[in-house]
Design an enzyme around this catalytic site. Sequence first.
Site, PDB file in Angstrom:
ATOM      1  N   ASP A  35     -77.252  29.971-116.188  1.00 10.91           N
ATOM      2  CA  ASP A  35     -76.029  29.481-115.537  1.00 10.91           C
ATOM      3  C   ASP A  35     -75.348  30.575-114.701  1.00 10.91           C
ATOM      4  OD1 ASP A  35     -74.235  27.506-114.927  1.00 10.91           O
ATOM      5  OD2 ASP A  35     -72.970  27.837-116.671  1.00 10.91           O
ATOM      6  N   ASN A  83     -76.914  17.387-113.055  1.00 13.73           N
ATOM      7  CA  ASN A  83     -76.993  18.074-111.757  1.00 13.73           C
ATOM      8  C   ASN A  83     -77.307  17.128-110.589  1.00 13.73           C
ATOM      9  OD1 ASN A  83     -78.507  21.120-113.146  1.00 13.73           O
ATOM     10  ND2 ASN A  83     -76.361  20.603-112.793  1.00 13.73           N
TER      11      ASN A  83
END
Length: 293
Positions: A35, A83
């Site tokens: 991330d 996403n």
Amino acid sequence: MLKHIPPWIYKGYERLLTQEVKSARIPRHVAIIMDGNRRYARRLGQMAAFGHMKGANVTEKVIEWSCELGIEHLTIYAFSTENFSRSDEEKDRLFELIRLKFDEIGEDERTHERRMRVHAIGDTDKLPEMLRESIKNVELVTSGYDRFNLNVAIAYGGRQEIVQAVKEIAGMLQKGEIELSNINEDTISSHLYPAGGSALPDVDLIIRTGGDERVSNFLPWQANGNECASYFCAPFWPEFRKIDFLRSIRVYQTRVEEREQHATMRAAHFFKALGKAELTEIRHSTKIEGLHQ
Ligand code: FPP
Ligand code: MG
């Protein structure tokens, strides 16, 4: 602070950590939530694609470090089902980058030297055709290998993975291919990704970069059902260094050592707690067994 130390100190520290890590138990399965790519890019005044590209370079390094340490499974979170809500431009560029990386991995001689098997785990039907082709190709080219497994979670969501497994099992039940009484944990595991029944082993260590301390629907069955160690760290994924990786493995090793110490102490307390009566009984029964031999 470590960013500003001279490289020779960093190298020495890295070597020391490597020695320490190699002298203890190596996790079999490491899973990583990579991330912070966009925040990294933003900080440098760049577009998201720049952060993803830098992040992919770090992923290649982590594959190398994992092979060097003898880790058997590395599972990386490349694209979650959530996403899909990102802008078309970001998704297109990210899919193109991942496609390129799969093609490179398929052609790279290190893949063959390492006997590295690649699997994409997730609802890959949702991905663009070109990317699906690359996935099919890299899975085929590496299908004969088994020393190191790179599992790329893409279009992946943990709950969706479990729902999909339940649907498959329910279908088999309906057709009479399986009996209700025979369904157990192994049945579920074998219907999770990757397809084809070769279940992923339990996750030993889960790493997340970028400062958030959440596991975000990543491998809930494989990581939460067992005593998996977790390592959350602040650097954005493109900044993740070998010493961060080695530190995360030290955390796993410390957890294992603590568990073993705890088990030994419990056993010692158990024997201490045994009263005179139980001890006499044990002595008596061993004597009787001895007579019968
Ligand atoms: C999370 O950061 C990162 C991603 C969604 C993409 C990760 C993908 C790669 C690094 C490509 C690697 C692929 C292979 C096959 C080598 P973010 O975009 O959520 O960043 P933010 O948290 O700063 O917003
Ligand atoms: Mg993020």
